[in-house]
Scaffold this active site. Sequence first.
Site, PDB file in Angstrom:
ATOM      1  N   ASP A  50     113.414  41.786  -7.295  1.00 40.88           N
ATOM      2  CA  ASP A  50     112.299  40.870  -7.515  1.00 40.88           C
ATOM      3  C   ASP A  50     111.015  41.505  -7.006  1.00 40.88           C
ATOM      4  OD1 ASP A  50     111.633  37.732  -8.012  1.00 40.88           O
ATOM      5  OD2 ASP A  50     110.431  38.517  -6.350  1.00 40.88           O
ATOM      6  N   TYR A  55     102.206  42.801  -5.764  1.00 39.16           N
ATOM      7  CA  TYR A  55     102.808  43.521  -4.633  1.00 39.16           C
ATOM      8  C   TYR A  55     102.381  44.992  -4.617  1.00 39.16           C
ATOM      9  CZ  TYR A  55     106.055  39.484  -4.491  1.00 39.16           C
ATOM     10  OH  TYR A  55     106.619  38.231  -4.453  1.00 39.16           O
ATOM     11  N   LYS A  80     105.998  39.621 -12.022  1.00 41.76           N
ATOM     12  CA  LYS A  80     105.216  38.386 -12.134  1.00 41.76           C
ATOM     13  C   LYS A  80     103.769  38.674 -12.521  1.00 41.76           C
ATOM     14  CE  LYS A  80     107.955  36.802  -8.176  1.00 41.76           C
ATOM     15  NZ  LYS A  80     108.017  37.930  -7.247  1.00 41.76           N
ATOM     16  N   HIS A 113     103.023  33.655 -11.645  1.00 39.86           N
ATOM     17  CA  HIS A 113     103.236  33.723 -10.193  1.00 39.86           C
ATOM     18  C   HIS A 113     102.838  32.430  -9.472  1.00 39.86           C
ATOM     19  CE1 HIS A 113     103.512  37.005  -6.867  1.00 39.86           C
ATOM     20  NE2 HIS A 113     103.909  35.850  -6.398  1.00 39.86           N
TER      21      HIS A 113
HETATM   22  P1  NAD Z   1     112.373  36.236   3.687  1.00 39.66           P
HETATM   23  O1  NAD Z   1     112.659  34.825   4.023  1.00 39.66           O
HETATM   24  O2  NAD Z   1     113.309  37.022   2.853  1.00 39.66           O
HETATM   25  O3  NAD Z   1     112.118  36.916   5.090  1.00 39.66           O
HETATM   26  C1  NAD Z   1     111.905  38.253   5.256  1.00 39.66           C
HETATM   27  C2  NAD Z   1     111.920  38.492   6.760  1.00 39.66           C
HETATM   28  O4  NAD Z   1     113.236  38.240   7.247  1.00 39.66           O
HETATM   29  C3  NAD Z   1     111.565  39.922   7.108  1.00 39.66           C
HETATM   30  O5  NAD Z   1     110.660  39.877   8.179  1.00 39.66           O
HETATM   31  C4  NAD Z   1     112.869  40.539   7.548  1.00 39.66           C
HETATM   32  O6  NAD Z   1     112.680  41.436   8.594  1.00 39.66           O
HETATM   33  C5  NAD Z   1     113.688  39.362   7.999  1.00 39.66           C
HETATM   34  N1  NAD Z   1     115.119  39.577   7.717  1.00 39.66           N
HETATM   35  C6  NAD Z   1     115.668  39.925   6.531  1.00 39.66           C
HETATM   36  N2  NAD Z   1     117.002  40.033   6.647  1.00 39.66           N
HETATM   37  C7  NAD Z   1     117.309  39.738   7.934  1.00 39.66           C
HETATM   38  C8  NAD Z   1     118.509  39.695   8.660  1.00 39.66           C
HETATM   39  N3  NAD Z   1     119.689  39.951   8.092  1.00 39.66           N
HETATM   40  N4  NAD Z   1     118.456  39.346   9.986  1.00 39.66           N
HETATM   41  C9  NAD Z   1     117.278  39.067  10.573  1.00 39.66           C
HETATM   42  N5  NAD Z   1     116.100  39.097   9.939  1.00 39.66           N
HETATM   43  C10 NAD Z   1     116.112  39.441   8.622  1.00 39.66           C
HETATM   44  O7  NAD Z   1     110.884  36.262   3.058  1.00 39.66           O
HETATM   45  P2  NAD Z   1     110.179  36.927   1.828  1.00 39.66           P
HETATM   46  O8  NAD Z   1     110.257  38.402   1.830  1.00 39.66           O
HETATM   47  O9  NAD Z   1     108.829  36.358   1.781  1.00 39.66           O
HETATM   48  O10 NAD Z   1     110.991  36.349   0.572  1.00 39.66           O
HETATM   49  C11 NAD Z   1     111.949  37.098  -0.161  1.00 39.66           C
HETATM   50  C12 NAD Z   1     111.393  37.519  -1.496  1.00 39.66           C
HETATM   51  O11 NAD Z   1     110.867  36.396  -2.200  1.00 39.66           O
HETATM   52  C13 NAD Z   1     110.182  38.457  -1.417  1.00 39.66           C
HETATM   53  O12 NAD Z   1     110.517  39.779  -1.055  1.00 39.66           O
HETATM   54  C14 NAD Z   1     109.635  38.322  -2.805  1.00 39.66           C
HETATM   55  O13 NAD Z   1     110.419  39.059  -3.727  1.00 39.66           O
HETATM   56  C15 NAD Z   1     109.801  36.820  -3.042  1.00 39.66           C
HETATM   57  N6  NAD Z   1     108.576  36.051  -2.720  1.00 39.66           N
HETATM   58  C16 NAD Z   1     107.956  35.384  -3.739  1.00 39.66           C
HETATM   59  C17 NAD Z   1     106.817  34.638  -3.495  1.00 39.66           C
HETATM   60  C18 NAD Z   1     106.167  33.899  -4.619  1.00 39.66           C
HETATM   61  O14 NAD Z   1     105.052  33.381  -4.452  1.00 39.66           O
HETATM   62  N7  NAD Z   1     106.794  33.816  -5.774  1.00 39.66           N
HETATM   63  C19 NAD Z   1     106.275  34.560  -2.202  1.00 39.66           C
HETATM   64  C20 NAD Z   1     106.925  35.251  -1.180  1.00 39.66           C
HETATM   65  C21 NAD Z   1     108.081  35.968  -1.440  1.00 39.66           C
END
Ligand code: NAD
Length: 283
Positions: A50, A55, A80, A113
């Site tokens: 994704d 990004y 997106k 998006h």
């Molecule tokens: P997330 O909830 O996946 O959190 C990421 C955080 O969690 C990072 O700081 C990472 O270090 C930590 N983490 C990951 N795995 C872990 C583990 N096993 N143990 C402990 N900590 C851990 O947040 P995100 O990255 O914002 O969301 C995931 C994906 O969603 C993004 O990469 C992106 O592709 C998508 N996204 C979309 C939008 C949108 O507006 N459509 C917005 C934000 C994110």
Amino acid sequence: MADQHTSVPTVALNSGHAIPQLGYGVFKVDPAKTEKYVTEALEVGYRHIDTAAIYGNEEGVGRAIASSGIPRDELFITTKLWNDRQAGDEPRAAIQESLEKLQLEFVDLYLVHWPAPANGNYVNAWTTLVSLNEAGLARSIGVSNHLVEHLAQLEAATGTLPAVNQLEIHPAYQQREVVEWCTSRGVHIEAWGPLGQGKYDLFGTPAVADAAAAHERTPAQVVLRWHLQKGFIVFPKTVNRERMAENFALFDFALSDAEVEAITALDPQDGSGRVGAHPSELN
Ligand code: NAD
């Protein structure tokens, strides 16, 4: 190299295509290192990536895919459309730029998006995505961060519902109204920020910690497993290879109904658990 991707269940979309329920998200992944991290994610077994134009790392995703040797039909790639490309025929130019960066002839899923309602262009963006889908540039099309008021506009204008709505969802913020609207119409929910982006103490709550202890799993695995059992599609982000593997190892245990309910009960249901932007405010 692990070859566990076959164990990831798929979800049937309204387009007739199937999406792996677990993927790897690259929000805030450094463009200069994206190729390396996506390559590692593919080695761990992820086949669903994704990304988004905003990004700035589509080229890195494209290079990792190209050098992986993985057949195109085993991959599911989402990108997106950013808010400033919603007007006129701009979405067509935008997807062509994304495809070039990704080195792909089509994406599996293309999303609007944010509705960016102050700009007044999200219905036009959706109408144009419908034509991009018909032209074969995106196998499935959907939206992100769209609330019921926005979705109703899309449905009224085109009669075509998105395949997915990608929303901020985690235990403290479950967006029940829009989730119910979507799921009752076959629009699947993708949960972004599934771990709450690490912005609140989710892992320390008794509901999560107790289930982790009971199953000898990490709190992150328990939360991701909760998402899967709720029917959500997830793509947690990490640049740590061990965590990539940890977040992928979700298919050899299951939470009990009571454990799922205890985590579901963590939502205060007043919107205060939100960690990202509000769709009405981001333009
Ligand atoms: P997330 O909830 O996946 O959190 C990421 C955080 O969690 C990072 O700081 C990472 O270090 C930590 N983490 C990951 N795995 C872990 C583990 N096993 N143990 C402990 N900590 C851990 O947040 P995100 O990255 O914002 O969301 C995931 C994906 O969603 C993004 O990469 C992106 O592709 C998508 N996204 C979309 C939008 C949108 O507006 N459509 C917005 C934000 C994110």
